[in-house]
Design a protein around this motif. Structure first.
Motif, PDB file in Angstrom:
ATOM      1  N   ALA B 237       8.998  65.028  87.933  1.00 14.63           N
ATOM      2  CA  ALA B 237       9.674  63.894  87.290  1.00 14.63           C
ATOM      3  C   ALA B 237      10.938  64.369  86.573  1.00 14.63           C
ATOM      4  O   ALA B 237      11.985  63.706  86.625  1.00 14.63           O
ATOM      5  N   ALA B 238      10.858  65.522  85.925  1.00 12.10           N
ATOM      6  CA  ALA B 238      12.045  66.069  85.241  1.00 12.10           C
ATOM      7  C   ALA B 238      13.163  66.343  86.240  1.00 12.10           C
ATOM      8  O   ALA B 238      14.338  66.077  85.978  1.00 12.10           O
ATOM      9  N   ALA B 239      12.786  66.847  87.419  1.00 14.14           N
ATOM     10  CA  ALA B 239      13.787  67.131  88.459  1.00 14.14           C
ATOM     11  C   ALA B 239      14.522  65.848  88.842  1.00 14.14           C
ATOM     12  O   ALA B 239      15.748  65.843  89.010  1.00 14.14           O
ATOM     13  N   ARG B 240      13.767  64.766  88.958  1.00 13.61           N
ATOM     14  CA  ARG B 240      14.400  63.488  89.329  1.00 13.61           C
ATOM     15  C   ARG B 240      15.323  62.997  88.217  1.00 13.61           C
ATOM     16  O   ARG B 240      16.360  62.378  88.479  1.00 13.61           O
ATOM     17  N   ILE B 241      14.953  63.270  86.978  1.00 17.01           N
ATOM     18  CA  ILE B 241      15.796  62.840  85.855  1.00 17.01           C
ATOM     19  C   ILE B 241      17.064  63.694  85.791  1.00 17.01           C
ATOM     20  O   ILE B 241      18.152  63.180  85.511  1.00 17.01           O
ATOM     21  N   ILE B 242      16.948  64.972  86.075  1.00 17.86           N
ATOM     22  CA  ILE B 242      18.139  65.838  86.118  1.00 17.86           C
ATOM     23  C   ILE B 242      19.132  65.302  87.155  1.00 17.86           C
ATOM     24  O   ILE B 242      20.336  65.214  86.917  1.00 17.86           O
ATOM     25  N   GLU B 243      18.605  64.919  88.305  1.00 15.72           N
ATOM     26  CA  GLU B 243      19.469  64.322  89.341  1.00 15.72           C
ATOM     27  C   GLU B 243      20.085  63.021  88.827  1.00 15.72           C
ATOM     28  O   GLU B 243      21.275  62.747  89.045  1.00 15.72           O
ATOM     29  N   ALA B 244      19.302  62.225  88.109  1.00 14.06           N
ATOM     30  CA  ALA B 244      19.803  60.941  87.599  1.00 14.06           C
ATOM     31  C   ALA B 244      20.916  61.150  86.569  1.00 14.06           C
ATOM     32  O   ALA B 244      21.885  60.376  86.527  1.00 14.06           O
ATOM     33  N   VAL B 245      20.798  62.164  85.732  1.00 11.53           N
ATOM     34  CA  VAL B 245      21.840  62.454  84.739  1.00 11.53           C
ATOM     35  C   VAL B 245      23.160  62.726  85.454  1.00 11.53           C
ATOM     36  O   VAL B 245      24.226  62.217  85.072  1.00 11.53           O
ATOM     37  N   SER B 246      23.093  63.498  86.516  1.00 10.27           N
ATOM     38  CA  SER B 246      24.287  63.802  87.303  1.00 10.27           C
ATOM     39  C   SER B 246      24.838  62.537  87.966  1.00 10.27           C
ATOM     40  O   SER B 246      26.046  62.263  87.937  1.00 10.27           O
ATOM     41  N   THR B 247      23.956  61.743  88.552  1.00  9.43           N
ATOM     42  CA  THR B 247      24.375  60.510  89.219  1.00  9.43           C
ATOM     43  C   THR B 247      25.072  59.567  88.242  1.00  9.43           C
ATOM     44  O   THR B 247      26.121  58.982  88.553  1.00  9.43           O
ATOM     45  N   VAL B 248      24.498  59.414  87.060  1.00 15.56           N
ATOM     46  CA  VAL B 248      25.067  58.508  86.064  1.00 15.56           C
ATOM     47  C   VAL B 248      26.451  58.999  85.634  1.00 15.56           C
ATOM     48  O   VAL B 248      27.398  58.203  85.522  1.00 15.56           O
ATOM     49  N   ALA B 249      26.587  60.289  85.410  1.00 12.35           N
ATOM     50  CA  ALA B 249      27.897  60.808  84.988  1.00 12.35           C
ATOM     51  C   ALA B 249      28.934  60.570  86.083  1.00 12.35           C
ATOM     52  O   ALA B 249      30.051  60.106  85.815  1.00 12.35           O
ATOM     53  N   LEU B 250      28.564  60.857  87.328  1.00 15.37           N
ATOM     54  CA  LEU B 250      29.509  60.672  88.434  1.00 15.37           C
ATOM     55  C   LEU B 250      29.888  59.203  88.605  1.00 15.37           C
ATOM     56  O   LEU B 250      30.994  58.880  89.036  1.00 15.37           O
ATOM     57  N   ALA B 251      28.980  58.305  88.221  1.00  8.08           N
ATOM     58  CA  ALA B 251      29.229  56.875  88.410  1.00  8.08           C
ATOM     59  C   ALA B 251      30.134  56.287  87.339  1.00  8.08           C
ATOM     60  O   ALA B 251      30.562  55.142  87.463  1.00  8.08           O
ATOM     61  N   HIS B 252      30.396  57.036  86.275  1.00  7.09           N
ATOM     62  CA  HIS B 252      31.194  56.475  85.184  1.00  7.09           C
ATOM     63  C   HIS B 252      32.588  57.083  85.078  1.00  7.09           C
ATOM     64  O   HIS B 252      33.142  57.197  83.976  1.00  7.09           O
ATOM     65  N   GLY B 253      33.150  57.475  86.216  1.00  2.45           N
ATOM     66  CA  GLY B 253      34.543  57.911  86.246  1.00  2.45           C
ATOM     67  C   GLY B 253      34.707  59.390  85.991  1.00  2.45           C
ATOM     68  O   GLY B 253      33.777  60.065  85.568  1.00  2.45           O
ATOM     69  N   PRO B 254      35.912  59.907  86.260  1.00  2.00           N
ATOM     70  CA  PRO B 254      36.153  61.351  86.207  1.00  2.00           C
ATOM     71  C   PRO B 254      36.045  61.947  84.808  1.00  2.00           C
ATOM     72  O   PRO B 254      35.888  63.165  84.667  1.00  2.00           O
ATOM     73  N   ASP B 255      36.109  61.118  83.746  1.00  2.00           N
ATOM     74  CA  ASP B 255      36.031  61.657  82.386  1.00  2.00           C
ATOM     75  C   ASP B 255      34.612  61.706  81.842  1.00  2.00           C
ATOM     76  O   ASP B 255      34.386  62.202  80.731  1.00  2.00           O
ATOM     77  N   ALA B 256      33.641  61.183  82.597  1.00  3.82           N
ATOM     78  CA  ALA B 256      32.249  61.182  82.118  1.00  3.82           C
ATOM     79  C   ALA B 256      31.566  62.485  82.518  1.00  3.82           C
ATOM     80  O   ALA B 256      31.746  62.972  83.633  1.00  3.82           O
ATOM     81  N   VAL B 257      30.800  63.031  81.598  1.00  2.21           N
ATOM     82  CA  VAL B 257      29.975  64.201  81.926  1.00  2.21           C
ATOM     83  C   VAL B 257      28.555  63.992  81.413  1.00  2.21           C
ATOM     84  O   VAL B 257      28.331  63.306  80.417  1.00  2.21           O
ATOM     85  N   GLY B 258      27.615  64.596  82.116  1.00  2.00           N
ATOM     86  CA  GLY B 258      26.203  64.522  81.737  1.00  2.00           C
ATOM     87  C   GLY B 258      25.536  65.827  82.124  1.00  2.00           C
ATOM     88  O   GLY B 258      25.751  66.317  83.240  1.00  2.00           O
ATOM     89  N   THR B 259      24.747  66.385  81.210  1.00  2.00           N
ATOM     90  CA  THR B 259      24.212  67.736  81.406  1.00  2.00           C
ATOM     91  C   THR B 259      22.788  67.846  80.885  1.00  2.00           C
ATOM     92  O   THR B 259      22.488  67.363  79.788  1.00  2.00           O
ATOM     93  N   VAL B 260      21.928  68.503  81.653  1.00  2.00           N
ATOM     94  CA  VAL B 260      20.650  68.988  81.117  1.00  2.00           C
ATOM     95  C   VAL B 260      20.821  70.502  80.969  1.00  2.00           C
ATOM     96  O   VAL B 260      20.936  71.214  81.968  1.00  2.00           O
ATOM     97  N   GLY B 261      20.871  70.960  79.725  1.00  2.00           N
ATOM     98  CA  GLY B 261      21.148  72.383  79.472  1.00  2.00           C
ATOM     99  C   GLY B 261      19.923  73.162  79.056  1.00  2.00           C
ATOM    100  O   GLY B 261      19.799  74.349  79.356  1.00  2.00           O
ATOM    101  N   LEU B 262      19.003  72.488  78.371  1.00  2.00           N
ATOM    102  CA  LEU B 262      17.801  73.141  77.831  1.00  2.00           C
ATOM    103  C   LEU B 262      16.579  72.539  78.493  1.00  2.00           C
ATOM    104  O   LEU B 262      16.458  71.310  78.560  1.00  2.00           O
ATOM    105  N   MET B 263      15.672  73.368  78.968  1.00  2.00           N
ATOM    106  CA  MET B 263      14.456  72.857  79.604  1.00  2.00           C
ATOM    107  C   MET B 263      13.311  73.832  79.390  1.00  2.00           C
ATOM    108  O   MET B 263      13.486  75.044  79.558  1.00  2.00           O
ATOM    109  N   GLU B 264      12.175  73.297  78.995  1.00  2.00           N
ATOM    110  CA  GLU B 264      10.977  74.126  78.794  1.00  2.00           C
ATOM    111  C   GLU B 264       9.826  73.506  79.571  1.00  2.00           C
ATOM    112  O   GLU B 264       9.514  72.327  79.391  1.00  2.00           O
ATOM    113  N   ASN B 265       9.213  74.292  80.427  1.00  2.00           N
ATOM    114  CA  ASN B 265       8.165  73.823  81.322  1.00  2.00           C
ATOM    115  C   ASN B 265       6.812  74.370  80.854  1.00  2.00           C
ATOM    116  O   ASN B 265       6.731  75.534  80.475  1.00  2.00           O
TER     117      ASN B 265
END
Ligand SMILES: NC(=O)NCCC(=O)O
Ligand SMILES: NC(=O)NCCC(=O)O
Lengths: 406, 406
Positions: B237-265
């Motif tokens: 599920a976390a993997a799918r959310i990481i992909e979603a963060v990227s998708t959302v950033a790409l969908a909001h124009g060239p100035d939008a960024v979204g990052t998952v930097g910290l992860m503990e499994n």
């Protein structure tokens, strides 16, 4: 029959070594908690008149003499190490069930033809040192002792050093030890026996399993200033691979499984695009040709993912444990023992790896499964019913005695 | 002008506190390495005739008296803490550039009207204690001192305890400290200045940024025995959310960024289906309404993902730093200083957060950017040219002197 109450008491008693607040056990191999349970095991076996020793991999052997000292032992065993958030039954039921067999023989003064030996194998779980079943693997000649001693945990501590540190690096070389037969009692760790109302699983084999280590290399960069299109995000690529592992498993039928269980992200800071990720992959199927097909399929997907993302890939197969078919005579002994008690039973293939899978390479081997609640294992809530555990130990006792007559 | 050689020497000299084999710095806030660089900073400022103190959040202040002791200081500053795998310039250029300004004033015996103060802010990176800019946030009244002292790192160590442990819990309450103006010199940490051949970025503001913490709860289970369809795999599920963060950033124009930097499994074992995952999300855009739209879009996707996967979700926005517009007078001082040297320059909005973003809430504030190689930051290979760093410090000097005349 065995003393089911004493067996259950032993399970509760040893559960204090590494007990967790959630009712599970954290007893990683070659830790202080492991040392404590080993000392308990040695004392308990000695009290039943056994001679206890350990070999160069730390495997513990408790031997009860037989009538014919020249014969190799009939052996029983499993493991006392656990997962980081493990339960009270995985492996433990097999060792303490074997102890219950020794207690029954001791109490009745029964004399067997072969020596009877109970074995506590080191590092079965593979949770601290990969792969799983490392020490039974050395015993069976699958791994050399040197390669096993040089395995490191995720903190870089050598297996050999951890073994010496808890005082269990024995002098007897691991493996030079003929075995007449090996029987391992274990919880099923899956849902089938419970769902079908069976008390005993007559285990005919173990499915094939492979482990991989993957390192992805991207580029650390600032989460606020690096445009999405200029990133080399190793964690995003890892996320796509995690999805691919699931897709591949689902595509190869209901018996295929694929898991990413271990993952380390670097530098692991909230405002840094991850530059490196390390993770494991576990693929399994009862048919080795399907495991191979899964690997081929997955590798192709991974290569496409990293190429598209501009991420560096290093992928290594670190373990290959092919499917195992157990010994017909041992299986017959278990079936006869089960029938003699009238326990409801079925044949079953193990989804989990077990030391028996390696023992099967060097000795007639099989296993006995008992149900666990909801099929749940590798979980602190793992549980099994006292009556089922006692039934499993009863079958173990009679199977061993049956093999002793062969 | 400043002594560019002395400034470069200071950069190399302080880089030894926490230096890494790859040429970067690991100097997490409130560690022994941080204590060392703080001591160096205090000694260097004292040698230039400044009075050095620190407040209850450990922020260090080096004050050079002005003609009119009743006036609030004109301040400069940045931070000396780094990312786990940080570079030699992020934050450091601002503090040591300020030191170069103090050195130039000291060498010439120049008397300013206001006191001039150089500040080393605690925990700017947010790498050890979230959020970033925590201590300048307390200074500006965004966070209370108590909430800041109670923040914990991922090992559960309290900010307040770590601060006391390195001896920097000062008596002076953080924030009761009027400021006439604040100027912060920093590397750009992005690719624009270098790509356009500019030496100076005249920073007009900072983009909006939000941080979230997500905990996913599934069920630990055995990787070999749990059918794919019976899993509650928190990592998948976390993997799918990481992909979603990227998708959302790409969908909001060239100035939008979204990052998952910290992860503990967890439990993070190769043969356990992960039962729990904790991770951070960082969303940014120069326009706060776009940040809000990104959040709404992402939350909807996350809820769909966890519902479909049967995974428990706890998601919290732990930081909201709205877009900042800097003070026109301060910007005019920087522009005039830049023009006086004839440095090629452009206006720029900061993609990274900076202590200046919080200072802007309580004092006239702006920033000066200099290029860094390839726009790379939060990376051990981060680098900047000595001439650019000196140019930035020159602009800082003249901007401060310009503000002093207002
Ligand atoms: N029984 C058991 O859980 N063994 C661990 C090896 C595996 O991953 O299957
Ligand atoms: N300058 C800088 O890297 N600050 C860290 C805060 C952020 O994440 O932008």
């Amino acid at each position: 029959t065995v003393d089911g109450t004493a067996l259950w008491t032993d399970i509760l008693e040893t559960a204090r070594f590494g007990s967790t607040p959630k009712g599970g056990i954290r007893r990683l191999t070659l830790t202080e908690e492991d040392r404590q349970v080993r000392a308990w095991f040695a004392a308990a076996c000695t009290a039943l008149g056994c001679t206890v020793s350990h070999d160069s991999m730390g495997n513990q052997f408790a031997r009860r003499p037989g009538r014919d000292a020249g014969l190799p032992p009939i052996t029983m065993g499993s493991h006392l190490d656990t997962q980081p958030t493990g339960g009270k039954f995985d492996g433990i039921v097999g060792v303490l069930g074997g102890l219950a067999v020794l207690r029954a023989l001791h109490a009745s003064g029964f004399e067997t033809r072969h020596p009877i030996e109970l074995i506590n194998w080191t590092n079965e779980e593979g949770a601290r040192f990969a792969p799983a079943m490392l020490a039974s693997g050395v015993f069976a000649g699958i791994f050399t002792e040197q390669e096993a001693l040089n395995k490191t945990d995720r903190d870089g501590i050598r297996f050999g050093d951890a073994l010496a540190a808890i005082g269990y690096r024995g002098e007897a070389p691991c493996g030079q030890h003929p075995v007449a037969a090996y029987f391992e009692l274990h919880i099923e760790q899956g849902p089938i026996l419970e769902a079908e109302g069976k008390t005993i699983g007559i285990v005919t084999g173990v499915q094939g399993m492979r482990w991989y280590e993957v390192t992805l290399t991207g580029r650390d960069s600032h989460a606020g200033t690096t445009p999405m299109t200029m990133r080399a995000d190793a964690l995003l690529a890892a996320a796509r691979i995690i999805e691919a592992v699931s897709t591949v498993a689902l595509a190869h039928g209901p018996d295929a499984v694929g898991t990413v269980g271990l993952m380390e992200n670097r530098p692991n800071s909230r405002n840094v695009v991850p530059g490196a990720v390390f993770f494991s992959i576990d693929l399994r199927h009862p048919d080795d040709t399907v495991v191979s097909a899964m690997e081929t399929d997955l590798r192709a997907r991974i290569e496409r993912i990293v190429a598209a993302a501009g991420i560096g890939l290093a992928m290594e197969r670190v373990w290959d444990s092919p499917a195992v078919h157990f010994d017909p005579d041992c299986i017959a002994s278990v079936r006869a023992a089960t029938d003699s008690f009238g326990y409801p039973a079925r044949d079953i293939v193990s989804g989990a790896g077990h030391d028996a899978a390696y023992l099967a390479r060097v000795a007639p081997t099989t296993m006995i499964f008992v149900p666990c609640a909801g099929g749940l294992s590798h979980n602190e809530a793992e549980s099994a019913a006292p009556a089922d555990v006692a039934a499993g130990a009863n079958v173990l006792l009679r199977a061993v005695l049956d093999a002793d007559t062969r």
